[in-house]
Design a protein around this motif. Structure first.
Motif, PDB file in Angstrom:
ATOM      1  N   PHE A 288      24.987  45.403  38.283  1.00 53.86           N
ATOM      2  CA  PHE A 288      26.247  44.887  38.825  1.00 53.86           C
ATOM      3  C   PHE A 288      27.427  45.401  38.002  1.00 53.86           C
ATOM      4  CE2 PHE A 288      29.723  41.851  38.668  1.00 53.86           C
ATOM      5  CZ  PHE A 288      30.021  41.690  40.012  1.00 53.86           C
ATOM      6  N   GLU A 289      27.256  45.346  36.680  1.00 54.07           N
ATOM      7  CA  GLU A 289      28.325  45.787  35.787  1.00 54.07           C
ATOM      8  C   GLU A 289      28.643  47.271  35.966  1.00 54.07           C
ATOM      9  OE1 GLU A 289      27.333  45.464  31.629  1.00 54.07           O
ATOM     10  OE2 GLU A 289      29.438  45.309  31.060  1.00 54.07           O
ATOM     11  N   LYS A 290      27.580  48.064  36.192  1.00 51.54           N
ATOM     12  CA  LYS A 290      27.801  49.500  36.385  1.00 51.54           C
ATOM     13  C   LYS A 290      28.731  49.769  37.568  1.00 51.54           C
ATOM     14  CE  LYS A 290      25.653  52.524  34.548  1.00 51.54           C
ATOM     15  NZ  LYS A 290      26.105  53.316  33.383  1.00 51.54           N
ATOM     16  N   GLU A 291      28.674  48.898  38.551  1.00 53.79           N
ATOM     17  CA  GLU A 291      29.510  49.096  39.749  1.00 53.79           C
ATOM     18  C   GLU A 291      30.858  48.399  39.653  1.00 53.79           C
ATOM     19  OE1 GLU A 291      26.816  47.617  42.783  1.00 53.79           O
ATOM     20  OE2 GLU A 291      26.443  49.684  43.424  1.00 53.79           O
ATOM     21  N   ASN A 292      31.025  47.532  38.668  1.00 55.47           N
ATOM     22  CA  ASN A 292      32.244  46.725  38.590  1.00 55.47           C
ATOM     23  C   ASN A 292      32.791  46.725  37.175  1.00 55.47           C
ATOM     24  OD1 ASN A 292      32.312  45.219  41.376  1.00 55.47           O
ATOM     25  ND2 ASN A 292      30.189  45.185  40.671  1.00 55.47           N
ATOM     26  N   TYR A 293      33.206  47.892  36.725  1.00 54.05           N
ATOM     27  CA  TYR A 293      33.674  48.012  35.346  1.00 54.05           C
ATOM     28  C   TYR A 293      35.037  48.689  35.390  1.00 54.05           C
ATOM     29  CZ  TYR A 293      33.110  48.395  30.308  1.00 54.05           C
ATOM     30  OH  TYR A 293      33.248  48.248  28.944  1.00 54.05           O
ATOM     31  N   PRO A 294      36.000  48.233  34.567  1.00 54.30           N
ATOM     32  CA  PRO A 294      37.327  48.845  34.625  1.00 54.30           C
ATOM     33  C   PRO A 294      37.288  50.333  34.243  1.00 54.30           C
ATOM     34  CG  PRO A 294      37.230  47.126  32.916  1.00 54.30           C
ATOM     35  CD  PRO A 294      35.921  47.101  33.634  1.00 54.30           C
TER      36      PRO A 294
ATOM     37  N   PHE B 224      32.884  37.289  34.926  1.00 50.45           N
ATOM     38  CA  PHE B 224      33.011  37.227  36.380  1.00 50.45           C
ATOM     39  C   PHE B 224      32.846  35.833  36.978  1.00 50.45           C
ATOM     40  CE2 PHE B 224      31.986  41.634  35.588  1.00 50.45           C
ATOM     41  CZ  PHE B 224      32.776  42.321  36.506  1.00 50.45           C
ATOM     42  N   MET B 225      32.087  34.969  36.324  1.00 49.32           N
ATOM     43  CA  MET B 225      31.697  33.717  36.983  1.00 49.32           C
ATOM     44  C   MET B 225      32.435  32.490  36.471  1.00 49.32           C
ATOM     45  SD  MET B 225      27.577  34.452  37.240  1.00 49.32           S
ATOM     46  CE  MET B 225      27.203  33.121  38.382  1.00 49.32           C
ATOM     47  N   ASN B 226      33.313  32.682  35.493  1.00 49.92           N
ATOM     48  CA  ASN B 226      34.028  31.556  34.910  1.00 49.92           C
ATOM     49  C   ASN B 226      35.474  31.927  34.651  1.00 49.92           C
ATOM     50  OD1 ASN B 226      32.053  29.237  34.103  1.00 49.92           O
ATOM     51  ND2 ASN B 226      30.958  31.154  33.703  1.00 49.92           N
ATOM     52  N   PRO B 227      36.375  30.907  34.637  1.00 51.68           N
ATOM     53  CA  PRO B 227      37.761  31.211  34.291  1.00 51.68           C
ATOM     54  C   PRO B 227      37.863  31.612  32.824  1.00 51.68           C
ATOM     55  CG  PRO B 227      37.472  28.839  34.492  1.00 51.68           C
ATOM     56  CD  PRO B 227      36.173  29.471  34.914  1.00 51.68           C
ATOM     57  N   LYS B 228      38.960  32.283  32.513  1.00 51.81           N
ATOM     58  CA  LYS B 228      39.208  32.713  31.130  1.00 51.81           C
ATOM     59  C   LYS B 228      39.145  31.513  30.185  1.00 51.81           C
ATOM     60  CE  LYS B 228      43.113  34.628  28.514  1.00 51.81           C
ATOM     61  NZ  LYS B 228      44.431  35.284  28.654  1.00 51.81           N
ATOM     62  N   PHE B 229      39.854  30.450  30.511  1.00 50.99           N
ATOM     63  CA  PHE B 229      39.786  29.218  29.720  1.00 50.99           C
ATOM     64  C   PHE B 229      39.545  28.033  30.642  1.00 50.99           C
ATOM     65  CE2 PHE B 229      43.081  31.518  27.011  1.00 50.99           C
ATOM     66  CZ  PHE B 229      42.128  32.037  26.154  1.00 50.99           C
ATOM     67  N   VAL B 230      38.944  27.023  30.097  1.00 47.04           N
ATOM     68  CA  VAL B 230      38.694  25.821  30.895  1.00 47.04           C
ATOM     69  C   VAL B 230      39.997  25.050  31.140  1.00 47.04           C
ATOM     70  CG1 VAL B 230      37.446  23.623  30.973  1.00 47.04           C
ATOM     71  CG2 VAL B 230      36.347  25.649  30.007  1.00 47.04           C
ATOM     72  N   LYS B 231      40.809  24.977  30.080  1.00 49.28           N
ATOM     73  CA  LYS B 231      42.028  24.156  30.185  1.00 49.28           C
ATOM     74  C   LYS B 231      43.223  24.979  30.641  1.00 49.28           C
ATOM     75  CE  LYS B 231      40.699  20.937  26.584  1.00 49.28           C
ATOM     76  NZ  LYS B 231      40.663  20.894  25.121  1.00 49.28           N
ATOM     77  N   LYS B 232      44.213  24.297  31.206  1.00 40.96           N
ATOM     78  CA  LYS B 232      45.475  24.946  31.561  1.00 40.96           C
ATOM     79  C   LYS B 232      46.186  25.401  30.298  1.00 40.96           C
ATOM     80  CE  LYS B 232      46.566  23.128  36.066  1.00 40.96           C
ATOM     81  NZ  LYS B 232      47.614  22.652  36.957  1.00 40.96           N
TER      82      LYS B 232
ATOM     83  N   PRO C 166      38.206  36.602  33.502  1.00 40.82           N
ATOM     84  CA  PRO C 166      38.622  37.822  32.808  1.00 40.82           C
ATOM     85  C   PRO C 166      38.574  39.056  33.719  1.00 40.82           C
ATOM     86  CG  PRO C 166      37.280  36.500  31.346  1.00 40.82           C
ATOM     87  CD  PRO C 166      37.254  35.816  32.692  1.00 40.82           C
ATOM     88  N   ALA C 167      37.579  39.119  34.596  1.00 36.09           N
ATOM     89  CA  ALA C 167      37.459  40.268  35.505  1.00 36.09           C
ATOM     90  C   ALA C 167      38.673  40.380  36.424  1.00 36.09           C
ATOM     91  CB  ALA C 167      36.183  40.155  36.339  1.00 36.09           C
ATOM     92  N   MET C 168      39.282  39.246  36.784  1.00 44.14           N
ATOM     93  CA  MET C 168      40.473  39.273  37.632  1.00 44.14           C
ATOM     94  C   MET C 168      41.659  39.848  36.860  1.00 44.14           C
ATOM     95  SD  MET C 168      39.810  35.597  39.433  1.00 44.14           S
ATOM     96  CE  MET C 168      41.270  35.487  40.467  1.00 44.14           C
ATOM     97  N   TYR C 169      41.756  39.507  35.583  1.00 44.39           N
ATOM     98  CA  TYR C 169      42.839  40.052  34.758  1.00 44.39           C
ATOM     99  C   TYR C 169      42.755  41.584  34.668  1.00 44.39           C
ATOM    100  CZ  TYR C 169      44.314  35.485  32.917  1.00 44.39           C
ATOM    101  OH  TYR C 169      44.796  34.211  32.779  1.00 44.39           O
ATOM    102  N   VAL C 170      41.554  42.103  34.572  1.00 50.73           N
ATOM    103  CA  VAL C 170      41.439  43.562  34.414  1.00 50.73           C
ATOM    104  C   VAL C 170      41.252  44.277  35.749  1.00 50.73           C
ATOM    105  CG1 VAL C 170      40.547  43.343  32.058  1.00 50.73           C
ATOM    106  CG2 VAL C 170      38.931  43.549  33.950  1.00 50.73           C
ATOM    107  N   GLY C 171      41.339  43.534  36.836  1.00 47.81           N
ATOM    108  CA  GLY C 171      41.385  44.146  38.162  1.00 47.81           C
ATOM    109  C   GLY C 171      40.049  44.569  38.757  1.00 47.81           C
ATOM    110  N   VAL C 172      38.940  44.003  38.308  1.00 48.75           N
ATOM    111  CA  VAL C 172      37.658  44.379  38.913  1.00 48.75           C
ATOM    112  C   VAL C 172      37.070  43.253  39.775  1.00 48.75           C
ATOM    113  CG1 VAL C 172      37.019  46.222  37.313  1.00 48.75           C
ATOM    114  CG2 VAL C 172      36.423  43.853  36.752  1.00 48.75           C
ATOM    115  N   ALA C 173      37.832  42.193  39.988  1.00 50.64           N
ATOM    116  CA  ALA C 173      37.408  41.122  40.919  1.00 50.64           C
ATOM    117  C   ALA C 173      38.676  40.463  41.438  1.00 50.64           C
ATOM    118  CB  ALA C 173      36.529  40.095  40.206  1.00 50.64           C
ATOM    119  N   ASN C 174      38.614  39.918  42.635  1.00 53.79           N
ATOM    120  CA  ASN C 174      39.807  39.237  43.143  1.00 53.79           C
ATOM    121  C   ASN C 174      39.622  37.727  43.245  1.00 53.79           C
ATOM    122  OD1 ASN C 174      38.168  39.047  45.360  1.00 53.79           O
ATOM    123  ND2 ASN C 174      39.246  40.628  46.542  1.00 53.79           N
ATOM    124  N   ARG C 175      38.484  37.242  42.786  1.00 51.28           N
ATOM    125  CA  ARG C 175      38.258  35.807  42.693  1.00 51.28           C
ATOM    126  C   ARG C 175      37.092  35.584  41.731  1.00 51.28           C
ATOM    127  NH1 ARG C 175      36.190  37.946  47.079  1.00 51.28           N
ATOM    128  NH2 ARG C 175      34.010  37.567  47.615  1.00 51.28           N
TER     129      ARG C 175
END
Ligand SMILES: [Zn+2]
Length: 364
Positions: free
Chosen positions: A116-122, A295-303, A315-324
């Motif tokens: 999965f990572e091989k296909e979804n890496y910045p 990919f499966m969790n938010p960067k931080f739990v808290k606001k 983190p994957a959303m921040y680097v542009g390899v996932a949109n959710r």
């Protein structure tokens, strides 16, 4: 594979035959439907297919992670429990399965997560990167090791975490010195250059993507040696270990991640049965942790008031390899084969579970 009202409505993504023209996937309809088989597990009907290229037959189940597995749908629970620090034994007891089943599923999940990572890496770094090692051990204090970690300064995306065995050094009692010598006599030393070699591997990869970005490290000699040993084009800044690692320290993202590791590894180390401490199991877990955190969790739990998306972006959303934030099905839903990927030597060893330096026998 898409799931419609609980039924698998499968469009085969590729031909499972590694010698077939359609093994790497195609946009054309390369298969014909070829009846179906009734099964005793949900969804009770397994659509069969035939490849128009090579003629082999396969079924909808071929692409499912639970392919040929007696108990289906266990893998997702095993992943979540394991990634939250539960030992394999505890998971086995909780789910009423054999400990070997847990081990087996984690092994397969780790492989699939690499694919999965091989296909979804910045492809390009959009931020600076902090790099450092986390010291822990496998099996016993005589086998210390480093988890070499490269993490995005802003995204907390884990670009790499690789494993370096270390030789035990430093203060020991006389008994411990004797025990350590006995182990060395029996097995030899662990590779002495591992931190350097792993650092080089990671830096080469970051360098391909990181023009104009800065790499932050501490003053570890193996790091500067690795940087000097090739034409490293990123900027490099070595931060003295005497500087406090508070939020303004560029290595702070590493500390934050290592706090998580500490929790994870301390619970893993409560295990007392040696085969669970084989390097393979640890390396597979850190590979899984990378995908789980990225990919499966938010960067931080808290606001976080300075970072409005920290609690709902991965983190994957921040680097542009996932949109959710992705769920289990989206990452592991379609089983893939190693023959579909261009793996380097290290990745091939990972898939084949080859660890020549290990002092411990692997349970099959
Ligand atoms: Zn085929």
């Amino acid at each position: 594979m898409s799931k419609i009202s609980g039924q698998l409505q499968l469009i085969p993504p590729y031909c499972p035959n590694s010698r077939c023209l359609f093994h790497l996937g195609t946009n054309s309809k390369f298969y014909i439907k070829n009846g179906f088989a009734l099964t005793d597990k949900p969804p009770f009907r397994n659509q069969r297919f035939k490849c128009r290229g090579c003629g082999i037959q396969f079924s909808a189940n071929t692409f499912n992670l639970d392919f040929r597995k007696r108990v289906v749908s266990l893998s997702e629970q095993i992943l979540h429990y394991s990634m939250n620090g539960m030992s394999n034994n505890s998971i086995a007891r909780l789910l009423k399965v054999a400990e070997g089943t847990v081990r087996d599923r984690l092994k397969e999940l780790a492989r699939q997560s690499l694919f999965f990572e091989k296909e979804n890496y910045p492809k390009k770094l959009t931020e600076d990167v902090a790099y450092d090692g986390f010291e822990t051990f496998t099996h016993s204090q005589y086998s210390p090791c480093y988890i070499n970690t490269a993490v995005g300064s802003h995204s907390m995306f884990i670009y790499h975490n690789t494993f370096s065995p270390l030789n035990r050094k430093g203060r020991m009692t006389l008994d411990q010195k004797i025990q350590n010598q006995n182990l060395i006599q029996k097995h030899g030393f662990y590779p002495r250059d591992s931190v350097y070699e792993e650092t080089l591997y990671i830096l080469r990869d970051l360098d391909l993507r990181g023009a104009g970005r800065t790499l932050y490290t501490d003053e570890h000699k193996s790091y500067s040696r690795a940087i000097r040993s090739f034409d490293f084009r990123m900027d490099h800044e070595a931060i003295s270990s005497k500087v406090r690692r508070d939020a303004s320290n560029p290595l702070f993202p590493i500390n934050r991640l290592h706090n998580l590791y500490r929790h994870f590894f301390s619970s893993q180390q409560r295990e007392t049965i040696s085969f669970q401490k084989h390097e393979a199991a640890l390396i597979e877990k850190i590979q899984l942790m990378k995908i789980y955190r990225n990919f499966m969790n938010p960067k931080f739990v808290k606001k976080n008031k300075y970072d409005p998306h920290a609690h709902d972006w991965s983190p994957a959303m921040y680097v542009g390899v996932a949109n959710r934030i992705l769920n289990f099905e989206e990452i592991f839903g379609t089983r893939k084969f190693k023959t579909q990927f261009d793996l380097d030597a290290k990745e091939k060893q990972f898939v084949a579970r080859i660890y020549p330096y290990s002092r411990h026998k692997m349970m099959a």
